[in-house]
Enzyme design. Structure first.
Site, short mmCIF file in Angstrom:
data_model
loop_
_atom_site.label_atom_id
_atom_site.label_comp_id
_atom_site.label_asym_id
_atom_site.label_seq_id
_atom_site.Cartn_x
_atom_site.Cartn_y
_atom_site.Cartn_z
N CYS A 125 88.71 70.94 -17.53
CA CYS A 125 88.88 70.49 -18.91
C CYS A 125 88.88 71.67 -19.87
CB CYS A 125 87.76 69.52 -19.27
SG CYS A 125 87.92 68.77 -20.90
N CYS A 134 81.12 63.46 -19.34
CA CYS A 134 81.34 62.61 -20.52
C CYS A 134 81.95 61.27 -20.15
CB CYS A 134 82.20 63.36 -21.53
SG CYS A 134 83.86 63.80 -20.93
#
Length: 491
Positions: A234, A331
């Site tokens: 990410c 997340c």
């Protein structure tokens, strides 16, 4: 609430039904809750102001009035001024809203923020601040937590013109928005915090890119029996690249984040990541895959601070997040378990198979090879004279190979798709997991800087296994000089 203003926006709604073919659109709400707003806006030819805006809505009168007020506020506004408009400004434009109607302003602010973020990302062309002593402009990534808030605070105190951005990365019915740093709720909280600090705020909706570039590879790696690092992917390929592209659009030379890391230039090449002053918070492992060209524009204001110091700065500035707890898991796993997520999104549910030793003798049964990682001890459920550890997983035969600690230990680790920013001879340590301590090591063959399909790492002391799929962070002292992905033994 000013009844006359409210009725005016209902009777003569500004921008109602206006669809902008050349504009950007943001949607907020669902039919389940009864209110949906579709807000569109287009920038002018210079890419610096909002030229036109419009909306379509389903729901209560308050939502329609709030959308009309938002159009009135945003049309003709400079891009950074428009980015200061939130739920409070929309409500104030109606003379205030009762608690029962405030949701309408929040919904419209969400849709406006999404539209404005998309427009800025695709078409903004803000020039850098002018010469003559004007402060430099810095884009700051704000997650709604204390670290990113203090990073923004320190940049502003340093005399910079600060603009905030928050990424919306994931949405799912099982997702706990309160605990996640990348949900719509987290974006809303970050936007409110940025506005409270007097900062313009942009929202980037990267849900599609995040699924394609992070979640899908994470699922595929689990299916292949690997132990992936989604945060590394990410940071290296989705989040920071997108924010740097936005920084270019907004005339910001640098991007600051709340990561605990430092940057050093040693004169031998591009900038290098350097471990943070607080070893307990150091996040360079998760940033190791950043390209030097990206690192050259990044700033880490917290790199020399400890967490208690950061919280003290937040409390001193009366930031409401001073005591906010840190996020603890991935997340997109907030509110669900890893096993449930793999089953729901990757089709990797229970798939019973054999636990075998290195000779293939069956020791027990497991519920799915994807539940195990090399070095794991707990959860095997096999009785043995001495503790057993996962040595390997075999997706093709749905097997888990278990053995003793002596069989697990190794002094050689192979990595694939490696990248070196300096000569391999400089590598003297390696970090094999995020929270693991760096181990004395060297690279075999003294490889040159550049990319390498495969490298061999020799450790000065044995390690209890290296999980395939994890990143090996190659270090020279406290500097990150390269990285690679750990591969299976013999691969």
């Amino acid at each position: 609430m000013d009844r006359e203003l409210f009725e005016h926006h209902l009777a003569s709604a500004r921008g109602r039904g206006r669809r902008l073919a050349d504009g950007a659109t943001g949607v907020a709400g669902t039919r389940v809750c009864g209110d949906v707003v579709r807000f569109s806006l287009a920038l002018d030819a210079s890419g610096t102001r909002v030229a036109r805006a419009g909306w379509e809505a389903e729901g209560c009168g308050a939502t329609h009035a709030a959308a009309s007020a938002a159009v009135e506020l945003v049309e003709g506004a400079g891009l950074l001024d428009a980015a200061r408009i939130g739920a409070r400004e929309v409500a104030d434009a109606l003379g205030g809203l009762s608690p029962g109607k405030l949701h309408a302003a929040e919904l419209v602010a969400d849709a406006l923020a999404r539209a404005l973020g998309t427009a800025a990302y695709e078409r903004a062309a803000l020039p850098p601040p002018g010469a003559g002593g004007a402060p430099a402009r810095t884009l700051v990534a704000m997650s709604g937590g204390v670290d990113s808030a203090v990073a923004a605070l320190l940049c502003a105190r340093g005399g910079e013109e600060v603009v905030a951005v928050t990424l919306e990365l994931w949405a799912d019915e099982e997702h706990d928005e309160e605990r996640s740093c990348c949900s719509a709720q987290a974006v809303r909280l970050a936007r409110g915090l940025a506005h409270r600090m007097g900062l313009p705020h942009f929202t980037l909706d990267l849900r599609r890119e995040f699924r394609a570039g992070v979640v899908e590879p994470w699922l595929a790696d689990h299916a292949a029996g690997l132990t992936p690092n989604p945060c590394i992917r990410c940071n290296g390929h989705v989040r920071l690249d997108a924010m740097l592209a936005l920084a270019d659009r907004l005339g910001a030379a640098t991007l600051a984040t709340g990561h605990y890391a430092r940057v050093r230039c040693d004169g031998d090449g591009g900038p290098l990541l350097v471990a943070a002053a607080d070893p307990g918070k150091d996040q360079t492992y998760m940033l190791a895959a950043l390209a030097p060209r990206a690192l050259a524009r990044l700033r880490f204001p917290l790199g020399a601070l400890t967490k208690p110091q950061v919280r003290a700065l937040a409390a001193e500035a009366a930031l409401p997040v001073a005591d906010k707890a840190d996020s603890q898991d991935l997340c997109f796993l907030a509110g669900t378990s890893r096993a449930a997520f793999l089953a729901r999104h990757g089709g990797l549910g229970d798939e019973p198979g054999e636990i075998v030793d290195v000779d293939g003798a069956v020791l027990g049964r497991h519920r799915g090879y994807h539940r195990y990682t090399v070095g794991q001890r707990r959860g095997l459920g096999v009785a043995a004279p001495e503790p057993l550890y996962v040595l390997a997983t075999d997706p093709r035969r749905n097997r888990v190979v278990a053995g003793t600690r002596a069989q697990l230990r190794t002094r050689r680790v192979a990595v694939r798709a490696a990248r070196l920013h300096r000569d391999g001879a400089r590598v003297d340590r390696v970090k094999l997991r995020y929270r693991a301590r760096p181990l004395p090591a060297r690279l075999l063959g003294d490889p040159a800087p550049g990319t390498h399909p495969r490298l061999e790492i020799e450790l000065a002391e044995p390690v209890d296994g290296a999980a395939p799929g994890q990143l090996a962070c190659l270090m020279a002292g406290d500097a990150i000089v390269g990285w690679g992905t750990i591969t299976r033994r013999g691969a």
